[in-house]
Enzyme design. Structure first.
Site, short mmCIF file in Angstrom:
data_model
loop_
_atom_site.label_atom_id
_atom_site.label_comp_id
_atom_site.label_asym_id
_atom_site.label_seq_id
_atom_site.Cartn_x
_atom_site.Cartn_y
_atom_site.Cartn_z
N ASP A 59 0.84 -1.20 0.00
CA ASP A 59 0.00 0.00 0.00
C ASP A 59 0.88 1.25 0.00
O ASP A 59 2.11 1.18 0.03
CB ASP A 59 -1.00 -0.02 1.17
CG ASP A 59 -0.32 -0.02 2.54
OD1 ASP A 59 0.80 0.52 2.65
OD2 ASP A 59 -0.91 -0.57 3.49
N THR A 60 0.23 2.40 -0.04
CA THR A 60 0.97 3.64 -0.26
C THR A 60 1.86 4.04 0.91
O THR A 60 2.79 4.83 0.74
CB THR A 60 -0.02 4.79 -0.53
OG1 THR A 60 -0.95 4.88 0.57
CG2 THR A 60 -0.79 4.55 -1.81
#
Length: 260
Positions: A59-60
């Site tokens: 994820d980011t």
């Protein structure tokens, strides 16, 4: 690929007017000239589409190893997924506060004291987490631990769920401890990065405090480690080719060992 040198356009025979200098009779002369329709300035980039796939995503807010497949590598990504190999993370934590998303960048929910926490108390909590997850690992592996097959699989390190299961932590240990900060190494299966952040939050609660996750970094994904990863500055044809060649053998070996 498009930046790599390209072959010159093919030649074809054209009959062109001969020299008009008076030394020879006028006429047509057979001449080999390039096919301009095949010139790269006419045809444009040779590669416009390339089939690519991503393995276990990040994820980011996470970083580290993320495996990509190109062409036939997409089939190998599926085979590696079916191997259910463990992944290794380093996870940073900070005692003393809690947020709505368990990360240090989330909305602050509360602040707590943490002076009573020691490394020994933290490691006791980690031992409980690992023991609980070990029982889940055996349950979801669907193996009779009293059989010869189970013994042989344990020796080869193949005891793991070969189907869907909840996130399972196989190893969790403390790497660094300096209040209020700490760092963990976590080996796990079927996890998400958000699940790891929640683990940090729950550790804080078990220690009568609170904690947020400051970093999630994947340092190993199955057979791939940080040594196999390419930095942004290394995203060029030669480095990618070398990475593919270097990883071919260990990918093939792991797939044959696990899915044989």
């Amino acid at each position: 690929l498009n930046a790599a040198p390209r072959r010159p356009p093919p030649l074809h025979v054209r009959f062109l007017p001969g020299p008009a200098d008076g030394t020879a009779a006028p006429g047509l002369v057979a001449t080999r000239v390039p096919v301009l329709a095949e010139h790269h300035l006419v045809t444009g980039p040779r590669f416009r589409r390339l089939k690519m796939g991503a393995g276990h995503r990040l994820d980011t807010k996470a970083s580290g190893v993320m495996v990509l497949g190109i062409g036939h590598g997409n089939k190998l990504l599926t085979d590696l997924y079916n191997c259910h190999l463990s992944k290794v993370y380093t996870v940073g934590g900070l005692f003393g506060k809690a947020t709505d998303d368990f990360s240090d960048t989330g909305k602050l929910v509360e602040k707590t004291t943490f002076d009573h926490i020691t490394r020994e108390k933290l490691e006791r909590i980690l031992a409980v987490i690992q023991g609980t997850n070990h029982k889940a690992l055996l349950m979801y592996s669907n193996i009779d631990m009293k059989t010869q097959e189970a013994y042989e699989m344990a020796v080869k390190g193949l005891i793991r769920p070969m189907g869907k299961s909840p996130p399972i932590i196989t190893v969790i240990r403390c790497l660094q401890f300096a209040l209020p900060e700490f760092q963990l190494e976590i080996h796990c299966l079927h996890e998400t990065q958000q699940y790891l952040r929640k683990i940090v939050h729950e550790i804080g609660l078990e220690l009568k405090s609170s904690a947020v996750c400051t970093q999630v970094r994947r340092i190993r994904d199955g057979v791939f480690t940080l040594d196999d990863a390419l930095l942004r500055t290394q995203w060029n044809l030669q480095s990618i080719q070398n990475a593919i060649w270097d990883c071919q053998l260990k990918v093939k070996t792991e797939i044959e060992r696990t899915l044989a």
